[in-house]
Design a protein around this motif. Structure first.
Motif, PDB file in Angstrom:
ATOM      1  N   THR A 168       0.947  -1.040  -0.432  1.00 29.70           N
ATOM      2  CA  THR A 168      -0.208   0.061  -0.226  1.00 29.70           C
ATOM      3  C   THR A 168       1.302   0.989   0.019  1.00 29.70           C
ATOM      4  N   GLN A 170       2.529   2.751   2.624  1.00 32.40           N
ATOM      5  CA  GLN A 170       1.884   3.999   2.972  1.00 32.40           C
ATOM      6  C   GLN A 170       3.025   4.544   4.037  1.00 32.40           C
ATOM      7  N   LEU A 173       3.425   8.413   2.115  1.00 33.29           N
ATOM      8  CA  LEU A 173       2.903   9.254   2.570  1.00 33.29           C
ATOM      9  C   LEU A 173       3.396  10.565   3.582  1.00 33.29           C
ATOM     10  N   GLU A 324      -2.896  12.643   2.083  1.00 36.83           N
ATOM     11  CA  GLU A 324      -3.643  11.321   2.818  1.00 36.83           C
ATOM     12  C   GLU A 324      -3.141  10.359   2.113  1.00 36.83           C
ATOM     13  N   LYS A 325      -3.468  10.402   0.637  1.00 35.59           N
ATOM     14  CA  LYS A 325      -2.910   9.278   0.183  1.00 35.59           C
ATOM     15  C   LYS A 325      -2.185   9.681  -1.111  1.00 35.59           C
TER      16      LYS A 325
END
Ligand code: AFP
Length: 362
Positions: A168, A170, A173, A324-325
């Motif tokens: 993902t 992360q 971010l 946030e993404k």
């Protein structure tokens, strides 16, 4: 830089090599990166190799663009819509795949993320060794392609943090200060590559006869103020009152001039060299604006801070903004220190007025 051929030169070829002397050291991109880092360490070698691969992608895209009008199936739309809800152009797909294919062979990049892909793209064979992630917009301003006006590619390199076992990403971010390198390629009358590894901003021009990017501008400094304001004024009705007040201000004062090309890379390039301000504020339809933080706004902010300018969302430095993404957007105001500060002062005044209006209602 090679001395230009004057008509006289062509009629009277030089008797010695001096007339055609190269009056500048032909510094290539990879040599420049190593000189900047003053090292041949593995990290320096990696960055130099990464920049070389980006340059190769730029050359392949420039070659395709230069012949686009003569080839079948190069211009126009594919009929698909990307993750941003925008119609995809054939050149977007071609350029996206060029970056993937040059980095497949690099061994250094485990993961790529771009405007054209919903999720990060993994190159599993590189992942045991490849510690870097490339974020990019393969063709910025792709609506310009069909009419043969300048476009660009934007890139940013970050270190991969952790294993990202769930895929993902992360670890992406985070704020823009985590970028190791950033820059763009401008496909204009000549193709230029502009980059920074946090040690100033430097521009290289592609010499098509050599097939090499050669250093043309070192340590670019953006003037503290410039005459240009660059914004899509067709969105005036959709802006917050503070942005409208700024535009009213420039309309009523001498010394401003508007320039807007529909490709941020070109508009930004002008401002990087000559000063001024580029804006893509939030609109009614897109409250966060249009530009994507990770692979459009943050790389440009990295460059402008290195050249002495500023980049802000209006309330926060772009390099401090945390997405946030992956495909998060931010408003962007970027350029000369004084011009960005002026836009910010209108935004702050607008926020104060809103606060006072709220207080008065209570
Ligand atoms: P495309 O790559 O989809 O053409 O978008 C280009 C861009 O992101 C940026 O390069 C321009 O400054 C901006 O959009 C232009 O957008 P508007 O057409 O809304 O002014």
């Amino acid at each position: 830089m090679i001395a230009a051929d004057s008509p006289t030169d062509l009629q009277n070829p030089p008797s010695s090599g001096r007339d055609y002397a190269i009056d500048r050291d032909c510094t290539t991109l990879s040599r420049h990166v190593l000189e900047q880092l003053q090292s041949f360490s593995p990290d320096a070698q990696d960055l130099s190799a990464l920049m070389n691969r980006i340059a190769l992608a730029g050359k392949l895209i420039a070659r395709r663009l230069s012949r686009a009008g003569l080839m079948e199936g190069v211009l126009g739309f594919t009929g698909d819509v990307n993750v941003q809800g925008e119609s995809v152009k054939k050149m977007d797909i071609f350029a996206n795949e060029v970056f993937i294919s040059v980095f497949k062979q690099s061994g250094l990049v485990c993961r790529l993320a771009s405007e054209e892909m919903d999720d990060p793209y993994y190159i599993p064979e590189n992942c045991p060794m490849g510690r870097y992630t490339l974020l990019y917009d393969p063709i910025d301003g792709s609506s310009n392609v069909d009419i043969n006006i300048n476009v660009g590619s934007i890139f940013s390199i970050r270190q991969q943090e952790g294993e990202d076992t769930d895929g993902t990403a992360q670890d992406l971010l985070h704020n823009g200060r985590k970028q190791l390198a950033a820059g763009y390629i401008l496909y204009g009358p000549s193709t230029m590559l502009v980059y920074s590894i946090g040690k100033g901003v430097h521009a290289f021009t592609l010499d098509p006869s050599l097939g090499e990017f050669i250093l043309s501008n070192e340590n670019i400094q953006t003037p503290e103020h410039g005459p240009v304001y660059s914004v899509n004024e067709g969105n005036f009705w959709q802006w917050d009152e503070s942005i409208r007040n700024y535009i009213r201000y420039v309309h009523r004062h001498e010394g401003y001039t508007a320039r807007y090309g529909g490709a941020m890379v070109g508009d930004f390039h002008r401002i990087l060299f000559q000063g001024g301000v580029f804006l893509y504020p939030g609109t009614v339809k897109k409250p966060e604006g249009k530009l994507r933080l990770l692979y459009e706004s943050a790389p440009m902010a990295f460059l402008i801070e290195q050249s002495g300018g500023l980049a802000t969302t209006g309330t926060q430095d772009i390099l401090d903004a945390i997405p946030e993404k992956l495909h998060a957007r931010t408003p962007l105001i970027i350029g000369s220190k004084e011009d960005v500060a002026l836009v910010k002062s209108f935004i702050q005044e607008g926020a104060r007025d809103q606060e006072e209006a709220l207080m008065a209602k209570r």
